[in-house]
Design a protein around this motif. Structure first.
Motif, PDB file in Angstrom:
ATOM      1  N   PRO A  76       0.811  -1.180  -0.099  1.00  0.00           N
ATOM      2  CA  PRO A  76       0.031   0.085  -0.098  1.00  0.00           C
ATOM      3  C   PRO A  76       0.652   1.244   0.091  1.00  0.00           C
ATOM      4  O   PRO A  76       0.355   2.504  -0.343  1.00  0.00           O
ATOM      5  N   ASN A  77       2.215   1.224   0.172  1.00  0.00           N
ATOM      6  CA  ASN A  77       2.801   2.244   0.219  1.00  0.00           C
ATOM      7  C   ASN A  77       3.567   2.675  -1.163  1.00  0.00           C
ATOM      8  O   ASN A  77       4.213   3.705  -1.117  1.00  0.00           O
ATOM      9  N   MET A  78       2.980   1.809  -2.216  1.00  0.00           N
ATOM     10  CA  MET A  78       3.340   2.255  -3.609  1.00  0.00           C
ATOM     11  C   MET A  78       1.860   2.482  -4.340  1.00  0.00           C
ATOM     12  O   MET A  78       0.896   1.839  -4.229  1.00  0.00           O
ATOM     13  N   GLY A  79       2.068   3.709  -5.079  1.00  0.00           N
ATOM     14  CA  GLY A  79       0.834   3.813  -6.137  1.00  0.00           C
ATOM     15  C   GLY A  79       1.646   3.521  -7.343  1.00  0.00           C
ATOM     16  O   GLY A  79       2.599   4.090  -7.771  1.00  0.00           O
ATOM     17  N   ILE A  80       0.609   2.789  -8.172  1.00  0.00           N
ATOM     18  CA  ILE A  80       1.245   2.298  -9.566  1.00  0.00           C
ATOM     19  C   ILE A  80       0.525   2.624 -10.608  1.00  0.00           C
ATOM     20  O   ILE A  80      -1.118   2.456 -10.707  1.00  0.00           O
ATOM     21  N   VAL A  81       1.058   3.244 -11.546  1.00  0.00           N
ATOM     22  CA  VAL A  81       0.092   3.687 -12.726  1.00  0.00           C
ATOM     23  C   VAL A  81       0.870   3.055 -14.098  1.00  0.00           C
ATOM     24  O   VAL A  81       1.973   3.210 -14.371  1.00  0.00           O
ATOM     25  N   PHE A  82      -0.072   2.477 -14.879  1.00  0.00           N
ATOM     26  CA  PHE A  82       0.295   1.879 -16.044  1.00  0.00           C
ATOM     27  C   PHE A  82       0.032   2.532 -17.353  1.00  0.00           C
ATOM     28  O   PHE A  82      -0.948   3.263 -17.334  1.00  0.00           O
ATOM     29  N   GLN A  83       0.541   2.066 -18.691  1.00  0.00           N
ATOM     30  CA  GLN A  83       0.135   3.018 -19.756  1.00  0.00           C
ATOM     31  C   GLN A  83      -1.188   2.742 -20.182  1.00  0.00           C
ATOM     32  O   GLN A  83      -1.816   3.650 -20.462  1.00  0.00           O
ATOM     33  N   GLU A  84      -1.650   1.548 -19.996  1.00  0.00           N
ATOM     34  CA  GLU A  84      -3.094   1.415 -20.279  1.00  0.00           C
ATOM     35  C   GLU A  84      -4.100   1.368 -19.542  1.00  0.00           C
ATOM     36  O   GLU A  84      -5.164   0.730 -19.354  1.00  0.00           O
ATOM     37  N   TYR A  85      -3.900   2.211 -18.475  1.00  0.00           N
ATOM     38  CA  TYR A  85      -4.986   2.554 -17.648  1.00  0.00           C
ATOM     39  C   TYR A  85      -5.389   1.948 -16.352  1.00  0.00           C
ATOM     40  O   TYR A  85      -5.346   1.784 -15.129  1.00  0.00           O
ATOM     41  N   HIS A  86      -5.644   0.535 -16.767  1.00  0.00           N
ATOM     42  CA  HIS A  86      -6.104  -0.562 -15.984  1.00  0.00           C
ATOM     43  C   HIS A  86      -7.330  -0.036 -14.896  1.00  0.00           C
ATOM     44  O   HIS A  86      -7.085  -0.470 -13.933  1.00  0.00           O
ATOM     45  N   LEU A  87      -8.184   0.877 -15.578  1.00  0.00           N
ATOM     46  CA  LEU A  87      -9.346   0.978 -14.716  1.00  0.00           C
ATOM     47  C   LEU A  87     -10.190   0.183 -14.582  1.00  0.00           C
ATOM     48  O   LEU A  87     -10.457  -0.853 -15.236  1.00  0.00           O
ATOM     49  N   LEU A 156       5.572   6.246  -2.385  1.00  0.00           N
ATOM     50  CA  LEU A 156       6.277   6.133  -3.741  1.00  0.00           C
ATOM     51  C   LEU A 156       5.347   5.854  -4.740  1.00  0.00           C
ATOM     52  O   LEU A 156       4.094   5.123  -4.826  1.00  0.00           O
ATOM     53  N   LEU A 157       5.518   6.622  -6.100  1.00  0.00           N
ATOM     54  CA  LEU A 157       4.704   6.755  -7.026  1.00  0.00           C
ATOM     55  C   LEU A 157       5.400   5.867  -8.218  1.00  0.00           C
ATOM     56  O   LEU A 157       6.589   6.589  -8.661  1.00  0.00           O
ATOM     57  N   LEU A 158       5.047   4.839  -8.704  1.00  0.00           N
ATOM     58  CA  LEU A 158       5.802   4.174  -9.886  1.00  0.00           C
ATOM     59  C   LEU A 158       4.671   4.171 -11.178  1.00  0.00           C
ATOM     60  O   LEU A 158       3.734   4.011 -10.961  1.00  0.00           O
ATOM     61  N   MET A 159       5.322   4.904 -12.269  1.00  0.00           N
ATOM     62  CA  MET A 159       4.581   5.004 -13.332  1.00  0.00           C
ATOM     63  C   MET A 159       5.229   4.233 -14.442  1.00  0.00           C
ATOM     64  O   MET A 159       6.489   4.701 -15.045  1.00  0.00           O
ATOM     65  N   ASP A 160       4.590   3.597 -15.523  1.00  0.00           N
ATOM     66  CA  ASP A 160       5.234   2.856 -16.646  1.00  0.00           C
ATOM     67  C   ASP A 160       4.738   3.477 -17.783  1.00  0.00           C
ATOM     68  O   ASP A 160       3.589   3.257 -18.074  1.00  0.00           O
ATOM     69  N   GLU A 161       5.230   4.178 -18.586  1.00  0.00           N
ATOM     70  CA  GLU A 161       4.972   5.192 -19.628  1.00  0.00           C
ATOM     71  C   GLU A 161       3.491   5.424 -19.633  1.00  0.00           C
ATOM     72  O   GLU A 161       2.738   5.180 -20.603  1.00  0.00           O
ATOM     73  N   PRO A 162       3.018   6.348 -18.401  1.00  0.00           N
ATOM     74  CA  PRO A 162       1.611   6.476 -18.348  1.00  0.00           C
ATOM     75  C   PRO A 162       1.246   7.402 -19.374  1.00  0.00           C
ATOM     76  O   PRO A 162      -0.061   7.590 -19.543  1.00  0.00           O
ATOM     77  N   PHE A 163       1.925   8.254 -20.287  1.00  0.00           N
ATOM     78  CA  PHE A 163       1.279   9.063 -21.172  1.00  0.00           C
ATOM     79  C   PHE A 163       1.687   8.613 -22.468  1.00  0.00           C
ATOM     80  O   PHE A 163       1.665   9.463 -23.524  1.00  0.00           O
ATOM     81  N   GLY A 164       1.935   7.313 -22.599  1.00  0.00           N
ATOM     82  CA  GLY A 164       2.419   7.062 -23.952  1.00  0.00           C
ATOM     83  C   GLY A 164       1.132   6.695 -24.840  1.00  0.00           C
ATOM     84  O   GLY A 164       1.340   6.556 -26.124  1.00  0.00           O
ATOM     85  N   ALA A 165       0.130   6.527 -24.612  1.00  0.00           N
ATOM     86  CA  ALA A 165      -1.266   6.255 -25.387  1.00  0.00           C
ATOM     87  C   ALA A 165      -1.913   7.441 -25.518  1.00  0.00           C
ATOM     88  O   ALA A 165      -3.001   7.434 -26.231  1.00  0.00           O
ATOM     89  N   VAL A 166      -1.497   8.764 -25.301  1.00  0.00           N
ATOM     90  CA  VAL A 166      -2.430   9.763 -25.577  1.00  0.00           C
ATOM     91  C   VAL A 166      -1.645  10.918 -26.462  1.00  0.00           C
ATOM     92  O   VAL A 166      -0.543  10.688 -26.795  1.00  0.00           O
ATOM     93  N   ASP A 167      -2.187  11.778 -26.998  1.00  0.00           N
ATOM     94  CA  ASP A 167      -1.636  12.716 -28.177  1.00  0.00           C
ATOM     95  C   ASP A 167      -0.876  13.518 -27.497  1.00  0.00           C
ATOM     96  O   ASP A 167      -0.763  13.824 -26.319  1.00  0.00           O
ATOM     97  N   ALA A 168       0.210  14.145 -28.273  1.00  0.00           N
ATOM     98  CA  ALA A 168       1.104  15.131 -27.862  1.00  0.00           C
ATOM     99  C   ALA A 168       0.530  15.943 -26.854  1.00  0.00           C
ATOM    100  O   ALA A 168       1.476  16.505 -26.045  1.00  0.00           O
ATOM    101  N   GLN A 169      -0.557  16.715 -27.240  1.00  0.00           N
ATOM    102  CA  GLN A 169      -0.899  17.950 -26.576  1.00  0.00           C
ATOM    103  C   GLN A 169      -1.169  17.378 -25.237  1.00  0.00           C
ATOM    104  O   GLN A 169      -1.051  18.231 -24.270  1.00  0.00           O
ATOM    105  N   THR A 170      -2.095  16.435 -25.122  1.00  0.00           N
ATOM    106  CA  THR A 170      -2.842  15.906 -23.754  1.00  0.00           C
ATOM    107  C   THR A 170      -1.191  15.622 -22.861  1.00  0.00           C
ATOM    108  O   THR A 170      -1.544  15.734 -21.740  1.00  0.00           O
ATOM    109  N   ARG A 171      -0.224  14.872 -23.583  1.00  0.00           N
ATOM    110  CA  ARG A 171       0.663  14.594 -23.051  1.00  0.00           C
ATOM    111  C   ARG A 171       1.470  15.724 -22.147  1.00  0.00           C
ATOM    112  O   ARG A 171       1.718  15.581 -20.931  1.00  0.00           O
TER     113      ARG A 171
END
Ligand code: ADP
Ligand code: ADP
Length: 227
Positions: A76-87, A156-171
């Motif tokens: 629980p002391n890690m927050g994990i964000v993936f490229q494909e959201y996983h919502l 700790l926040l761990l992020m793997d290519e979190p903005f890889g799937a959005v357009d350049a402006q949104t990124r």
């Protein structure tokens, strides 16, 4: 914040073509409150390293420690964000963000609702609390994922290519928002990307992988005046 130590981490995969050395003796440290990017070309071992950092996969040799404790599974002391959201598609924005609060912290009722509203405001999703993920744009989905990861106030926040799937402006917008959140919360952030420009935009220090697969090429300090 929270400090991370990666010590002598190696990873081998067995495949039909023989053994793949995905990581070969990787060593680095992240200090509390730092934002560090791991950058390198496809196949250099970034995702493998990320999964070991998050405790999603064991190292073949070596170890990762988080505040001195060896990481063996996601905690629980890690927050994990993936490229494909996983919502969770069957949960609303509010329900997705509340998930960890209910599950890991046991927060409910007004306390939970207040915390969810704080997070909704933090990531700029006010007005979308009752929306389902499928009705949201990519950038908005990633904001939900970020809010969900931050909900239980991980060190700790761990992020793997979190903005890889959005357009350049949104990124660009998401990068700026992440920097704001980082400054506001003082989180330690480890951010994996193949995009050198993104790494240099975000990071205090950049761990550069590649050339020799599975190895760190150099660790670069980025000294920029932030806006
Ligand atoms: P990156 O994220 O930088 O693209 P990866 O960590 O995904 O790199 O992959 C590093 C190397 O390990 C690559 O050669 C890849 O083919 C290999 N690899 C990754 N996962 C597996 C697996 N589950 N089984 C076998 N080989 C793998
Ligand atoms: P972003 O992904 O950063 O939100 P977009 O270009 O996809 O960027 O969307 C721009 C804006 O349009 C959003 O910030 C939001 O206000 C609005 N928007 C996007 N998707 C939706 C949607 N599904 N329903 C209502 N408004 C939306």
């Amino acid at each position: 914040g929270s400090s991370v130590q990666v010590s002598g981490v190696s990873k081998q995969y067995a495949s039909e073509q023989g053994t793949v050395q995905a990581l070969a003796d990787v060593n680095f440290q992240v200090d509390s409150g730092e934002l560090v990017c791991i950058v390198g070309p496809s196949g250099c071992g970034k995702t493998t390293l990320f999964r070991i950092l998050a405790g999603l996969e064991p190292a073949t040799r070596g170890e990762v420690t988080l505040n001195g404790s060896v990481v063996t599974e996601p905690t629980p002391n890690m927050g994990i964000v993936f490229q494909e959201y996983h919502l969770f598609p069957w949960r609303t924005v509010r329900g997705n963000i509340a998930f960890g609060l209910e599950k890991a912290v046991g927060l409910d009722g007004t306390d939970r609702d207040q915390r969810v509203q704080q997070l909704v405001d933090l990531v700029g999703l006010a007005g979308f609390e009752d929306s389902y993920p499928k009705s949201l744009s990519g950038g908005m989905k990633q904001r939900v994922a970020l809010a969900r990861a931050l909900a239980i106030d991980p060190a700790l926040l761990l992020m793997d290519e979190p903005f890889g799937a959005v357009d350049a402006q949104t990124r660009e917008r998401l990068q700026a928002e992440l920097l704001d959140i980082w400054q506001e919360t003082g989180k330690t952030i480890l951010f994996v990307t193949h995009d050198v420009e993104e790494a240099v935009t975000l990071a205090d220090r950049v761990v550069v992988m590649g050339r020799d697969p599975g190895q760190i090429r150099e660790i670069v300090s980025v000294d920029l005046d932030r806006p």
